[in-house]
Design a protein around this motif. Structure first.
Motif, short mmCIF file in Angstrom:
data_model
loop_
_atom_site.label_atom_id
_atom_site.label_comp_id
_atom_site.label_asym_id
_atom_site.label_seq_id
_atom_site.Cartn_x
_atom_site.Cartn_y
_atom_site.Cartn_z
N UNK A 1 0.83 -1.20 0.00
CA UNK A 1 0.00 0.00 0.00
C UNK A 1 0.86 1.25 0.00
N UNK A 2 0.64 2.12 -0.96
CA UNK A 2 1.38 3.38 -1.06
C UNK A 2 0.34 4.51 -1.07
N UNK A 3 0.41 5.36 -0.07
CA UNK A 3 -0.56 6.45 0.02
C UNK A 3 -0.50 7.38 -1.18
N UNK A 4 -1.66 7.83 -1.62
CA UNK A 4 -1.70 8.89 -2.62
C UNK A 4 -1.16 10.19 -2.04
N UNK A 5 -0.82 11.10 -2.91
CA UNK A 5 -0.37 12.41 -2.49
C UNK A 5 -1.31 13.49 -2.98
N UNK A 6 -0.92 14.71 -2.69
CA UNK A 6 -1.64 15.90 -3.13
C UNK A 6 -0.69 16.75 -3.95
N UNK A 7 -1.15 17.22 -5.09
CA UNK A 7 -0.32 18.07 -5.94
C UNK A 7 -0.40 19.50 -5.41
N UNK A 8 0.69 20.03 -4.80
CA UNK A 8 0.61 21.38 -4.24
C UNK A 8 0.45 22.47 -5.28
#
Length: 482
Positions: free
Chosen positions: A248-255
């Motif tokens: 499992x690899x958490x999604x990120x947020x595009x700053x």
């Protein structure tokens, strides 16, 4: 390392959910780390309209029953709005239709089977100038890519590109009747328990899970949960058998898209050290929605598909009590018709406290999250969730159920954790009383402004960008080449 990402949608050209955000952001985060990234997409009108400098790579001659795609073309060009190089399948009979990208006219198995077949063709050298070393397929739409690649390897008696398959939501699997299998042009022995067959049906997602070299999903907790009968959607046995290949690899947020200091959509910029702009965003939102303009009334929001999975029927049950306690509520979303109607009725009954907007509007989603105090994500299951990450980024405290990626990203606020790690509010039971209990705890903290700001600022100072996840994906890709 040459990596081909295969997906059905991509932000900002075409978006129906979080998959598009991931598809648009992950390649950009991998590129500075040394990955040579290209994406493969179906030629939906919105994607073709965003393609520039397109050249024809090849005429397509797919197998099986994909007759409507014969003579279609594979294009290669730039997607300037995504800042990516892309292959796009120009098959008008399959992709240039009215309605949503996943509307099924009886041939979705062919439309998305073609996507997987073209991915495998690229791994076999369809483009003589570029050949991927890793094919990374996302969700059921691209899940046949590992199957077509395995079939090609068996025919050629050699290994081709390695494959990674990412599950974004196990509940949507791409299931079709057994009679559809022959249309796909896969070897006959692939239709079996050790293959694409699932209780007498063709199951695209099972193909991805079975044939891919590595499987990922979008949070560590969800990777564990889907190995259980409760959340495995019938595939838990297969997932347990592949547990050594599953992570499992958490999604990120595009700053560049989601950051309150630079967001052009919101009423005023702000950051963790200068929160006056957030108060201005709340005042502007209350005015826009026709809610009572009171800075002391806590405003909660939802940005979501309206579906049972998202727990929004719990919000419907809890909302009268939350309004009675002095709260306000605003929703942006669409989905189940009965749920849309029920939320509209609540808005009509409480016009000063409840606002409902049916549909999706990206700029309004930014204004809504920036102007709210709390964001509700009471899901039955949640692979990762992005809206709670947007909430953390914008100082909008998440109120979530302890499940999947929500459990991995939100730390519960209690008296003893305000000064430690608290970033939001977490509840366990999937019922309206548990949601109300969490909301009352949020209201109690809201009445202590100094403590509220501590929790708010802690969430805003966390890093949820794509740098960490991209490094994990690159490490995974490299491990496959050894």
């Amino acid at each position: 390392m040459r990596v081909l990402q295969v997906c059905a949608e991509i932000f900002p050209l075409l978006k129906t959910g979080g998959l598009a955000d991931v598809a648009g952001a992950l390649p950009l985060a991998l590129r500075p780390l040394g990955a040579d990234m290209r994406v493969l997409l179906p030629g939906f009108e919105a994607i073709l309209n965003g393609l520039e400098d397109a050249a024809v790579v090849a005429e397509l001659h797919p197998p099986g029953g994909m007759h409507l795609a014969r003579g279609a073309r594979l294009l290669y060009g730039r997607l300037p709005r995504c800042d990516l190089q892309a292959y796009v399948i120009d098959a008008p009979a399959y992709y240039r239709r009215g309605g949503g990208p996943y509307d099924d006219h009886g041939d979705n198995h062919l439309r998305f089977g073609l996507l997987g077949w073209v991915a495998a063709a690229l791994a076999q050298g369809l483009d003589g100038f570029w050949q991927p070393e890793v094919v990374h397929a996302h969700d059921w739409h691209a899940a046949l890519a590992p199957a077509y690649l395995r079939a090609a390897e068996q025919a050629l008696h050699r290994r081709l590109a390695r494959t990674v398959y990412t599950v974004h939501n196990l509940a949507y699997q791409g299931m079709y009747g057994a009679q559809r299998f022959g249309d796909l042009g896969l070897p006959g022995h692939f239709y079996g328990v050790q293959g694409v067959e699932f209780h007498g049906h063709v199951n695209f997602m099972k193909a991805g899970l079975y044939f891919a070299d590595r499987i990922t999903t979008v949070s560590p907790s969800y990777a564990r949960e889907i190995q259980s009968p409760e959340q495995g959607c019938g595939l838990d046995g297969l997932l347990r058998s592949r547990m050594m290949s599953l992570s499992g690899i958490l999604n990120g947020v595009d700053p560049a898209v989601w950051h309150p200091a630079t967001d052009a959509y919101i009423a005023a910029p702000y950051d963790a050290d200068h929160l006056d702009g957030k108060a201005a965003c709340k005042a502007a939102l209350q005015a826009e929605l026709g809610l009572a303009q009171d800075p002391l009334r806590p405003l909660a929001c939802v940005v979501s598909r309206l579906a049972e999975q998202k727990g929004l029927h719990l919000v419907l049950q809890a909302l009268p009590r939350l309004v009675e306690a002095g709260g306000q509520f605003a929703l942006l979303g669409s989905g189940d018709a009965w749920m849309e109607a029920a939320f509209r009725e609540l808005a009509q009954a409480h016009p000063q406290a409840v606002s409902v907007r049916i549909g999706y509007d990206e700029p309004f989603a930014h204004r809504l999250i920036a102007g709210s105090d709390v964001i509700l994500v009471p899901s039955r299951y949640e692979p990762c969730g992005l809206t709670q990450l947007y909430g953390l980024q914008y100082g909008t405290l998440p109120l979530v159920r302890r499940v999947g990626g929500l459990a991995d990203t939100v730390a519960d606020t209690r008296l003893e954790t305000v000064d430690q790690d608290a970033t939001g509010f977490v509840f366990d039971a999937f019922d309206a009383d548990a949601l109300v209990w969490g909301a009352r705890r949020a209201l109690a903290l809201y009445r202590r402004p100094a403590d509220w700001r501590i929790v708010q600022q802690r969430g805003m100072r966390q890093s949820w960008d794509w740098g960490g996840p991209a490094r994990q994906y690159l490490q995974l890709y490299r491990s496959l080449s050894h």
